[in-house]
Design a protein around this motif. Structure first.
Motif, PDB file in Angstrom:
ATOM      1  N   ASP A  84       3.075  -7.499 -11.909  1.00 37.35           N
ATOM      2  CA  ASP A  84       4.372  -7.145 -11.030  1.00 37.35           C
ATOM      3  C   ASP A  84       4.612  -6.121 -10.148  1.00 37.35           C
ATOM      4  O   ASP A  84       6.292  -5.971  -9.872  1.00 37.35           O
ATOM      5  CB  ASP A  84       5.487  -7.427 -11.475  1.00 37.35           C
ATOM      6  CG  ASP A  84       5.028  -9.032 -12.831  1.00 37.35           C
ATOM      7  OD1 ASP A  84       4.565 -10.000 -11.395  1.00 37.35           O
ATOM      8  OD2 ASP A  84       5.098  -9.025 -14.119  1.00 37.35           O
ATOM      9  N   VAL A  85       3.711  -5.323  -9.147  1.00 39.10           N
ATOM     10  CA  VAL A  85       4.734  -4.003  -8.949  1.00 39.10           C
ATOM     11  C   VAL A  85       4.445  -4.568  -7.383  1.00 39.10           C
ATOM     12  O   VAL A  85       2.733  -4.028  -7.092  1.00 39.10           O
ATOM     13  CB  VAL A  85       4.693  -2.488  -9.559  1.00 39.10           C
ATOM     14  CG1 VAL A  85       5.144  -1.380  -8.874  1.00 39.10           C
ATOM     15  CG2 VAL A  85       5.505  -2.683 -10.984  1.00 39.10           C
ATOM     16  N   MET A  86       4.556  -4.000  -6.418  1.00 40.85           N
ATOM     17  CA  MET A  86       4.267  -4.464  -5.316  1.00 40.85           C
ATOM     18  C   MET A  86       4.081  -3.123  -4.393  1.00 40.85           C
ATOM     19  O   MET A  86       5.493  -2.422  -4.654  1.00 40.85           O
ATOM     20  CB  MET A  86       5.473  -5.035  -3.997  1.00 40.85           C
ATOM     21  CG  MET A  86       4.523  -5.139  -2.917  1.00 40.85           C
ATOM     22  SD  MET A  86       4.758  -6.025  -1.351  1.00 40.85           S
ATOM     23  CE  MET A  86       5.582  -7.653  -2.369  1.00 40.85           C
ATOM     24  N   THR A  87       3.007  -2.617  -4.054  1.00 38.77           N
ATOM     25  CA  THR A  87       3.142  -1.028  -3.927  1.00 38.77           C
ATOM     26  C   THR A  87       2.073  -1.146  -1.947  1.00 38.77           C
ATOM     27  O   THR A  87       1.728  -1.864  -1.673  1.00 38.77           O
ATOM     28  CB  THR A  87       2.011   0.162  -4.450  1.00 38.77           C
ATOM     29  OG1 THR A  87       2.705  -0.069  -6.017  1.00 38.77           O
ATOM     30  CG2 THR A  87       2.073   1.134  -4.119  1.00 38.77           C
ATOM     31  N   LEU A  88       2.433  -0.242  -1.472  1.00 36.75           N
ATOM     32  CA  LEU A  88       2.159  -0.044  -0.135  1.00 36.75           C
ATOM     33  C   LEU A  88       0.614   0.813   0.309  1.00 36.75           C
ATOM     34  O   LEU A  88       0.844   1.290  -0.140  1.00 36.75           O
ATOM     35  CB  LEU A  88       3.250  -0.118   1.088  1.00 36.75           C
ATOM     36  CG  LEU A  88       3.135  -0.470   1.937  1.00 36.75           C
ATOM     37  CD1 LEU A  88       4.216   0.271   3.254  1.00 36.75           C
ATOM     38  CD2 LEU A  88       1.547   1.015   3.369  1.00 36.75           C
ATOM     39  N   GLN A  89      -0.260  -0.380  -0.311  1.00 34.20           N
ATOM     40  CA  GLN A  89      -1.347   0.279   0.164  1.00 34.20           C
ATOM     41  C   GLN A  89      -2.401   0.781   0.849  1.00 34.20           C
ATOM     42  O   GLN A  89      -2.646   1.999   0.577  1.00 34.20           O
ATOM     43  CB  GLN A  89      -2.602  -1.384  -0.297  1.00 34.20           C
ATOM     44  CG  GLN A  89      -2.130  -1.468  -1.628  1.00 34.20           C
ATOM     45  CD  GLN A  89      -2.255  -0.353  -3.180  1.00 34.20           C
ATOM     46  OE1 GLN A  89      -3.326   0.304  -2.985  1.00 34.20           O
ATOM     47  NE2 GLN A  89      -1.687  -1.222  -3.943  1.00 34.20           N
ATOM     48  N   SER A  90      -2.646   0.450   2.069  1.00 33.63           N
ATOM     49  CA  SER A  90      -2.386   0.927   2.838  1.00 33.63           C
ATOM     50  C   SER A  90      -1.734   0.591   4.777  1.00 33.63           C
ATOM     51  O   SER A  90      -1.284  -0.381   4.874  1.00 33.63           O
ATOM     52  CB  SER A  90      -4.355   0.641   3.077  1.00 33.63           C
ATOM     53  OG  SER A  90      -5.248   1.543   4.336  1.00 33.63           O
ATOM     54  N   ILE A  91      -2.211   1.524   5.274  1.00 33.67           N
ATOM     55  CA  ILE A  91      -1.837   1.048   7.080  1.00 33.67           C
ATOM     56  C   ILE A  91      -2.340   1.964   8.315  1.00 33.67           C
ATOM     57  O   ILE A  91      -3.032   2.944   7.988  1.00 33.67           O
ATOM     58  CB  ILE A  91      -0.408   2.014   6.879  1.00 33.67           C
ATOM     59  CG1 ILE A  91       0.811   2.098   6.189  1.00 33.67           C
ATOM     60  CG2 ILE A  91       0.769   2.296   8.415  1.00 33.67           C
ATOM     61  CD1 ILE A  91       2.185   2.939   6.113  1.00 33.67           C
ATOM     62  N   TYR A  92      -2.690   1.116   9.261  1.00 34.67           N
ATOM     63  CA  TYR A  92      -2.843   2.012  10.710  1.00 34.67           C
ATOM     64  C   TYR A  92      -1.812   1.532  11.505  1.00 34.67           C
ATOM     65  O   TYR A  92      -2.014   0.637  12.025  1.00 34.67           O
ATOM     66  CB  TYR A  92      -4.026   1.476  10.253  1.00 34.67           C
ATOM     67  CG  TYR A  92      -4.934   2.062  11.869  1.00 34.67           C
ATOM     68  CD1 TYR A  92      -5.912   3.407  11.716  1.00 34.67           C
ATOM     69  CD2 TYR A  92      -5.226   1.036  13.086  1.00 34.67           C
ATOM     70  CE1 TYR A  92      -6.287   3.342  12.458  1.00 34.67           C
ATOM     71  CE2 TYR A  92      -5.339   1.551  14.181  1.00 34.67           C
ATOM     72  CZ  TYR A  92      -5.955   2.913  14.235  1.00 34.67           C
ATOM     73  OH  TYR A  92      -7.041   3.731  15.530  1.00 34.67           O
ATOM     74  N   PRO A  93      -2.168   2.870  12.503  1.00 37.65           N
ATOM     75  CA  PRO A  93      -2.174   3.719  12.170  1.00 37.65           C
ATOM     76  C   PRO A  93      -1.641   4.371  11.270  1.00 37.65           C
ATOM     77  O   PRO A  93       0.261   4.013  11.419  1.00 37.65           O
ATOM     78  CB  PRO A  93      -1.954   3.769  13.822  1.00 37.65           C
ATOM     79  CG  PRO A  93      -1.414   3.599  14.422  1.00 37.65           C
ATOM     80  CD  PRO A  93      -1.245   2.207  13.588  1.00 37.65           C
ATOM     81  N   VAL A  94      -1.684   5.288  10.353  1.00 41.84           N
ATOM     82  CA  VAL A  94      -1.288   5.987   9.949  1.00 41.84           C
ATOM     83  C   VAL A  94      -0.179   6.921   9.996  1.00 41.84           C
ATOM     84  O   VAL A  94      -0.202   7.951  11.511  1.00 41.84           O
ATOM     85  CB  VAL A  94      -2.094   7.360   8.828  1.00 41.84           C
ATOM     86  CG1 VAL A  94      -1.230   7.875   8.121  1.00 41.84           C
ATOM     87  CG2 VAL A  94      -3.142   6.456   7.915  1.00 41.84           C
ATOM     88  N   GLU A 100       4.683   6.953   3.703  1.00 40.94           N
ATOM     89  CA  GLU A 100       5.056   5.737   2.881  1.00 40.94           C
ATOM     90  C   GLU A 100       3.871   4.810   2.342  1.00 40.94           C
ATOM     91  O   GLU A 100       3.729   4.467   1.115  1.00 40.94           O
ATOM     92  CB  GLU A 100       4.667   4.793   3.973  1.00 40.94           C
ATOM     93  CG  GLU A 100       5.534   4.961   5.213  1.00 40.94           C
ATOM     94  CD  GLU A 100       5.907   4.212   6.693  1.00 40.94           C
ATOM     95  OE1 GLU A 100       6.237   2.845   6.167  1.00 40.94           O
ATOM     96  OE2 GLU A 100       5.135   4.955   7.697  1.00 40.94           O
ATOM     97  N   VAL A 101       2.066   5.357   2.266  1.00 41.54           N
ATOM     98  CA  VAL A 101       1.561   5.109   1.410  1.00 41.54           C
ATOM     99  C   VAL A 101       1.462   5.381  -0.213  1.00 41.54           C
ATOM    100  O   VAL A 101       1.959   6.220  -0.438  1.00 41.54           O
ATOM    101  CB  VAL A 101      -0.291   5.443   1.563  1.00 41.54           C
ATOM    102  CG1 VAL A 101      -1.040   5.260   0.639  1.00 41.54           C
ATOM    103  CG2 VAL A 101      -0.968   5.181   2.707  1.00 41.54           C
ATOM    104  N   GLY A 102       1.850   4.163  -1.194  1.00 48.76           N
ATOM    105  CA  GLY A 102       1.636   4.932  -2.487  1.00 48.76           C
ATOM    106  C   GLY A 102       3.340   4.011  -2.518  1.00 48.76           C
ATOM    107  O   GLY A 102       3.704   4.283  -3.898  1.00 48.76           O
ATOM    108  N   LEU A 103       4.569   3.597  -1.698  1.00 43.70           N
ATOM    109  CA  LEU A 103       5.909   3.888  -2.051  1.00 43.70           C
ATOM    110  C   LEU A 103       5.381   2.237  -2.482  1.00 43.70           C
ATOM    111  O   LEU A 103       5.293   0.810  -2.076  1.00 43.70           O
ATOM    112  CB  LEU A 103       6.586   3.449  -0.137  1.00 43.70           C
ATOM    113  CG  LEU A 103       7.796   2.384  -0.324  1.00 43.70           C
ATOM    114  CD1 LEU A 103       8.548   4.196  -0.744  1.00 43.70           C
ATOM    115  CD2 LEU A 103       8.002   2.516   1.300  1.00 43.70           C
ATOM    116  N   HIS A 104       6.533   1.911  -3.537  1.00 45.08           N
ATOM    117  CA  HIS A 104       7.110   0.913  -4.490  1.00 45.08           C
ATOM    118  C   HIS A 104       7.877   0.049  -3.501  1.00 45.08           C
ATOM    119  O   HIS A 104       8.869   1.146  -2.879  1.00 45.08           O
ATOM    120  CB  HIS A 104       7.390   1.428  -5.420  1.00 45.08           C
ATOM    121  CG  HIS A 104       6.134   2.102  -6.251  1.00 45.08           C
ATOM    122  ND1 HIS A 104       5.337   1.310  -6.423  1.00 45.08           N
ATOM    123  CD2 HIS A 104       6.492   2.835  -7.747  1.00 45.08           C
ATOM    124  CE1 HIS A 104       4.653   2.204  -7.241  1.00 45.08           C
ATOM    125  NE2 HIS A 104       4.914   3.259  -7.972  1.00 45.08           N
TER     126      HIS A 104
END
Length: 299
Positions: A84-94, A100-104
């Motif tokens: 039930d926790v949403m986390t930003l897993q991956s971005i391109y381009p970084v 931001e990666v890992g942001l809840h």
């Protein structure tokens, strides 16, 4: 003559043409068909380029590059829900500006959660310098991005996260684009879930291998032909043999003298049960031997 041509065009294209407009309508229909074909090719390319063993960032890059001709997207990201926790897993381009990666993402102040809760594709935009109502607006604005298309990643019984396209300039999406994004997200959801399962299986396999190798007792795994499939480190040290020299040998040749006729492994195969013996090995050592026949032992 022209009436005949009108009739043919209508049958081929579904367009009721007039003398003035049928070329224009035909051209528009051809363009729409070409766009549909491009979208099908994109779905195929995304499926081929999504890697189970590669990084998520590499897969996102492939998605961005594949769709760019139709949709000039500046950034793509995937956020996933776990417990039930949403986390930003991956971005391109970084981003070089923001970590931001890992942001809840909090449910009450998130565009991404809005898409999840509504079960709809959410297209959101805001003005530079305007107060931020959602947490994503701040991080996207820090990268000069002010337009977001948030697409739920749905499995059969649940939604596992969102796929987000962000741009600096507005893109006007029509109904066919929204339909395509749903198809694309369905493909990606399956591939993300397969990637997650692959990582879980790989982690379990690694844990099993580490445990197998760490056991101090001798562990020898054989197939139904009594040939050694693998041994743990204790076995290699005990027999003073490298792994390559023992794999494929019959266990009888490794364990017992030539005149030894009784086979404890064969007994376990026949009874499908664990057997315990105390026997003298080829090198003169006295050992307790436990045999367990498993349904996967010949794999």
């Amino acid at each position: 003559m022209f009436t005949e041509k009108e009739s043919v065009i209508e049958k081929l294209t579904g367009i009721k043409a007039s003398k003035k407009s049928y070329y224009t309508d035909l051209k528009k229909t051809i363009e729409e068909l070409e766009k549909k074909n491009q979208k099908l090719e994109i779905l195929n390319e995304v499926a081929k380029g999504f890697q189970l063993t590669g990084t998520m960032e590499r897969s996102l890059r492939h998605i961005l590059e594949t769709i760019y001709e139709l949709y000039p997207i500046d950034r793509v990201s995937i956020s996933l829900i776990e417990n039930d926790v949403m986390t930003l897993q991956s971005i391109y381009p970084v981003s070089a500006k923001v970590e931001e990666v890992g942001l809840h993402l909090p449910p009450g102040r998130s565009i991404y959660w809005k898409a999840i809760n509504q079960g709809l594709i959410v297209i959101h935009e805001w003005e530079p310098g305007a107060p931020h109502r959602f947490v994503e607006e701040q991080t996207l604005a820090d990268n000069n991005l002010y337009h977001a298309c948030v697409i739920p990643l749905r499995m059969k019984t649940s939604t596992i996260g969102v796929l987000t396209f962000a741009t600096a300039e507005r893109i006007d999406y029509d109904y066919s684009d929204i339909t395509f994004f749903r198809q694309l997200s369905d493909h990606i959801a399956v591939m993300v879930e397969n990637s997650r399962l692959y990582r879980e299986v790989s982690a379990s396999k690694k844990e099993w291998e580490e445990t197998f190798q760490a056991v101090a007792d001798l562990l020898i795994l054989t197939d139904t032909d009594h040939r050694i499939i693998r041994c743990n480190q204790a076995s290699y040290h005990f027999f003073n043999q490298p792994p390559a020299s023992m794999t494929g040998l019959r266990c009888h040749d490794v364990l017992f003298p030539e005149d030894h006729t009784f086979c404890p492994i064969e007994e376990s195969y026949h009874t499908q049960s664990m057997k315990n013996y105390q026997m003298t090995l080829k090198n003169g050592s006295m050992c307790d031997i436990q045999n367990l026949s498993c349904p996967w032992s010949d794999r």
